[in-house]
Enzyme design. Structure first.
Site, PDB file in Angstrom:
ATOM      1  CE  LYS A 134       0.630  -1.091  -2.744  1.00 48.30           C
ATOM      2  NZ  LYS A 134       0.794  -1.002  -1.266  1.00 48.30           N
ATOM      3  NE  ARG A 140      -5.786   4.458  -4.357  1.00 50.88           N
ATOM      4  CZ  ARG A 140      -4.554   4.363  -3.873  1.00 50.88           C
ATOM      5  NH1 ARG A 140      -4.330   3.822  -2.705  1.00 50.88           N
ATOM      6  NH2 ARG A 140      -3.524   4.812  -4.568  1.00 50.88           N
ATOM      7  NE  ARG A 163       8.317   5.184   5.987  1.00 45.78           N
ATOM      8  CZ  ARG A 163       7.409   4.730   5.113  1.00 45.78           C
ATOM      9  NH1 ARG A 163       7.739   3.821   4.230  1.00 45.78           N
ATOM     10  NH2 ARG A 163       6.182   5.187   5.132  1.00 45.78           N
ATOM     11  NE  ARG A 216       6.828  10.379   5.986  1.00 48.12           N
ATOM     12  CZ  ARG A 216       6.510   9.915   4.780  1.00 48.12           C
ATOM     13  NH1 ARG A 216       6.628  10.703   3.735  1.00 48.12           N
ATOM     14  NH2 ARG A 216       6.073   8.682   4.620  1.00 48.12           N
ATOM     15  NE  ARG A 272      -0.723   4.911   4.799  1.00 49.61           N
ATOM     16  CZ  ARG A 272       0.577   4.826   4.567  1.00 49.61           C
ATOM     17  NH1 ARG A 272       1.442   5.227   5.499  1.00 49.61           N
ATOM     18  NH2 ARG A 272       1.024   4.334   3.436  1.00 49.61           N
TER      19      ARG A 272
END
Length: 215
Positions: free
Chosen positions: A13, A88, A127, A161, A172
């Site tokens: 996004k 949201r 990542r 992370r 999430r």
């Protein structure tokens, strides 16, 4: 154009918002930027948001909505804006409608970036960040370093992370499905939703989005 951008974490996004805003010549308004700007400027809303954040609490909807309203009233947003990360939830979507109606405005489109859940997990969990310089970002599949675990740029150690672990990503996604995804149905009832696949290269997704918005 006045656009809301929605999609799960890992849909790209932020990247797409920047390109679309540039192509459409409208400001990109993200929740993170709103918070940072208001806190750094010491605005009343910023101080309220900081108090909640420092206490480890969620910033109430009315504070976020107030920040978004102030930003949408700035001169550079007179011809439109692209909202990223706001609304949201359905309550924020209803509040946004009320704000726009009071100003004699309305949304033109809600762009829904669609990505399969397994792809989201693959994108985020893959990542790797450089410990020496967090701006150096790699991916085990899409942008692998020449030497595993070593930054190509500075030789720093690459690590995952905690926020990027598969367990955290799936949590999430649960939050997204529960809180944010319902706004798609809310806006679909207003015939505003345009859904595109966010799979492919960045410029390909941007081209699909621009074509869909023009329709």
């Amino acid at each position: 154009m006045r656009i809301v951008l929605v999609g799960p974490p890992g849909a790209g996004k932020g990247t797409q918002a920047a390109f679309l805003a540039k192509n459409l010549d409208i400001p990109h308004i993200s929740t993170g930027d709103l918070f940072r700007a208001n806190i750094s400027q010491g605005t009343e809303l910023g101080l309220k948001a900081k108090a909640f954040m420092d206490a480890g609490d969620l910033v109430p909807d009315e504070v976020t909505i107030g920040m978004a309203k102030d930003r949408m009233e700035q001169p550079d947003a007179v011809n439109g804006f692209l909202l990223d990360g706001f609304p949201r939830n359905v309550a924020q979507a209803e509040a946004l409608d009320a704000v726009l109606k009071a100003e004699g405005m309305e949304l033109d489109a809600v762009l829904d970036l669609e990505v399969p859940e397994d792809e989201v997990v693959k994108r985020i969990a893959g990542r790797r960040i450089c410990r020496k310089d967090s701006a150096h970002v790699f991916h085990v599949t899409y942008n692998a370093p020449k030497t595993e675990g070593v930054c190509d740029v500075c030789g720093g150690e690459l690590y995952q992370r905690d926020d990027d672990s598969e367990e955290t990503v799936r949590r999430r996604l649960e939050v997204y499905h529960t809180q944010t995804e319902p706004i798609i149905d809310y806006y679909r009832a207003q015939n505003l939703v345009v859904t595109i696949s966010a799979l492919g290269k960045v410029d390909e997704v941007t081209a699909k989005a621009m074509a869909a918005l023009k329709k």
